[in-house]
Write a protein that holds these residues in place. Structure first.
Motif, mmCIF file in Angstrom:
data_model
loop_
_atom_site.group_PDB
_atom_site.id
_atom_site.type_symbol
_atom_site.label_atom_id
_atom_site.label_comp_id
_atom_site.label_asym_id
_atom_site.label_seq_id
_atom_site.Cartn_x
_atom_site.Cartn_y
_atom_site.Cartn_z
ATOM 1 N N GLN A 1 -27.379 25.261 102.258
ATOM 2 C CA GLN A 1 -28.639 24.881 101.614
ATOM 3 C C GLN A 1 -28.869 23.383 101.731
ATOM 4 N N SER A 2 -28.513 22.788 102.869
ATOM 5 C CA SER A 2 -28.649 21.346 103.032
ATOM 6 C C SER A 2 -30.108 20.926 102.905
ATOM 7 N N SER A 3 -30.324 19.684 102.527
ATOM 8 C CA SER A 3 -31.673 19.172 102.299
ATOM 9 C C SER A 3 -31.787 17.753 102.844
ATOM 10 N N ARG A 4 -32.942 17.463 103.427
ATOM 11 C CA ARG A 4 -33.238 16.095 103.865
ATOM 12 C C ARG A 4 -34.022 15.346 102.806
ATOM 13 N N ASN A 5 -34.188 15.961 101.652
ATOM 14 C CA ASN A 5 -34.903 15.320 100.543
ATOM 15 C C ASN A 5 -34.035 15.305 99.299
ATOM 16 N N ILE A 6 -32.962 14.517 99.340
ATOM 17 C CA ILE A 6 -32.132 14.286 98.161
ATOM 18 C C ILE A 6 -32.565 12.946 97.585
ATOM 19 N N VAL A 7 -33.312 13.004 96.503
ATOM 20 C CA VAL A 7 -33.889 11.809 95.892
ATOM 21 C C VAL A 7 -32.874 11.235 94.907
ATOM 22 N N LEU A 8 -32.552 9.967 95.072
ATOM 23 C CA LEU A 8 -31.500 9.335 94.275
ATOM 24 C C LEU A 8 -32.095 8.525 93.132
#
Length: 478
Positions: A79-86
């Protein structure tokens, strides 16, 4: 239009100490089953066949401190994501949702907002309730999901629902704070109340309109932080100074409770849900949902019970033997042990507060520390020495670095190590070792396809983790 999963992965889970720590909170733990709570949340819409297709990747909002383990757990679960907001600072759920909405505002999907620290046992029931909420969300409502209560619970907030709406959801009559036992029983008996789950559904544009009108200072800070942000691989870093100025508030307080008195063309609604839900807020809640033996005991790890009942034991590092215990909780980790009465586990957060006040490391971190390249475990320490077990993932490497105050001995236990030591680069196999003098520039890397495991012995006058000068780092650490 798509249904966009939004996973809120903040919080520290202080009532589940000592397993949950500030830098490794409960959503990163496998408390129920083999998956971590984050992984289970990311997979919760698998096979969904509702009114909208599901976006291929979730938007994840998490604390900067545990960004790498969050990304690794998502990758490991497919379930990888390119939108991990920190988030550089914790500001509660309303700003977190605002950042997520800004991340996908161009497509304007329907956002399904899921805290990463919930347990849901009935996925069919969950997905059915989600599908039932979509018409209201498409009609500019902010939809929350209320759990149909099965007992008088004092640890949850409640929602009193009103009349049925044309879109199939119910109107919200009132939000109610956590009640005492008598009031909770009255709520249960009335049949008019649902547990407040913290699950929401809303169009991105509808949420941004609501937050801009009802919390303009919060919206302005989030919008400025988003505009000042930058992308770093799969991570989106927002502007630190702008987000620091953002007010902290929950979705309920910031928006939901104010909708009735606002003229925004936005309504709030609730969809009842029966899905085996729990927010696992404390150890007694985990005992309630866990599988038990004939005496009501729950065991994880190497545990022995004798003449004990209704007791939960988590043994992480050692065997734990229990004799004559009733309604107890015992949680063993390598650096801390909790022993509590089961009905007092809500007060564990006071222990964490005491640890923080004393600046004790057990409040924030485990002995085993996860890094983007793998992990290390400080297995022994004394005056002028420290011993670590270090595991480096295949293809990973530590930063090119130097220490002012310590020397290091490396012994390879498993795998192959590529060592940079001063101006030399060489390979070490199992049972081979090397010495890194104080002040030498060095690096450890794993060129192989299997994990590399070494034992590191540090010696010197100061052994703190801040004695490090990085010259090069693939993970963007300064």
């Amino acid at each position: 239009m798509e249904l966009q999963p939004v996973i809120l992965s903040g919080g520290s889970g202080t009532r589940l100490w000592p397993l949950s720590r500030e830098q490794y909170p409960k959503q990163l733990l496998a408390l129920v089953g083999s998956e971590t709570m984050l992984q289970a949340t990311a997979g919760r819409l698998a096979g969904f066949r509702g009114r909208l297709p599901v976006a291929t990747e979730p938007v994840v909002v998490c604390n900067e401190e545990y960004r790498f383990v969050t990304a690794e757990q998502l990758r490991a679960s497919g379930q990888s994501s390119r939108n991990i907001v920190l988030e550089p600072f914790g500001r509660n759920t309303a700003p977190a949702l605002t950042l997520a909405a800004l991340a996908v505002q161009e497509a304007d999907p329907v956002l399904l907002v899921m805290p990463a620290d919930h347990v849901i046992r009935d996925l069919d029931g969950f997905q059915g309730a989600i599908d039932a909420g979509i018409p209201a969300a498409l009609d500019s409502a902010i939809v929350t999901f209320g759990i149909v209560p099965d007992h008088a619970e004092t640890g949850y907030g409640y929602i009193r629902f009103g009349a049925d709406r044309p879109d199939g959801s119910k109107s919200i009559a009132a939000f109610v704070e956590k009640p005492d036992a008598a009031t909770a029983q009255r709520y249960l008996d009335s049949g008019e109340y649902l547990w407040n789950s913290g699950l929401f559904m809303v169009r991105a544009s509808v949420w941004l309109k609501a937050i801009a009108q009802l919390q303009p200072e919060m919206y302005a800070a989030c919008a400025e932080a988003w505009q000042a942000g930058s992308r770093d691989a799969d991570f989106v870093r927002v502007g630190k100074e702008a987000f620091k100025a953002c007010p902290s508030d929950s979705i309920d307080y910031a928006v939901m409770e104010k909708l009735a008195g606002a003229d925004l063309g936005i309504s709030g609604s609730v969809v009842p849900m029966s899905a085996g839900w729990s927010d696992v807020g404390a150890w007694d809640a985990l005992w309630q949902i866990a599988d038990k033996d004939e005496s009501g005991n729950v065991a994880r790890g190497d545990v022995l019970f004798e003449d004990s009942r209704n007791t939960l034991v988590y043994a992480q590092d050692r065997m734990v033997a229990c004799v004559g215990l009733d309604d107890a909780v015992v949680v063993e980790t390598p650096d801390a042990v909790l022993v509590a009465r089961k009905d007092k586990t809500q007060h564990v957060k006071q222990i964490v507060a005491t640890l923080k006040a004393g600046q004790r490391s057990q409040a924030s971190a485990h002995r085993k520390i996860h890094r983007p390249w793998g992990w290390y475990d400080s297995i022994d320490a004394g005056s002028r020495f420290q011993v670590k077990r270090i595991v480096v993932n295949p293809g990973a490497r530590l930063s090119l670095q130097m220490h002012h105050h310590r020397a290091e001995h490396w012994i390879v236990v498993k795998g192959t190590a590529e060592v940079t030591n001063g101006d030399k680069v060489f390979l070490l196999g199992e049972n081979e070792s090397t010495y890194i003098p104080l002040g030498h520039v060095h690096r450890l890397a794993n060129p192989g396809k299997l994990p590399l495991e070494i034992i590191e012995v540090q010696s010197g006058g100061y052994l703190g983790e801040d004695d490090i000068v990085r010259f090069e780092d693939k993970y963007g650490r300064g």
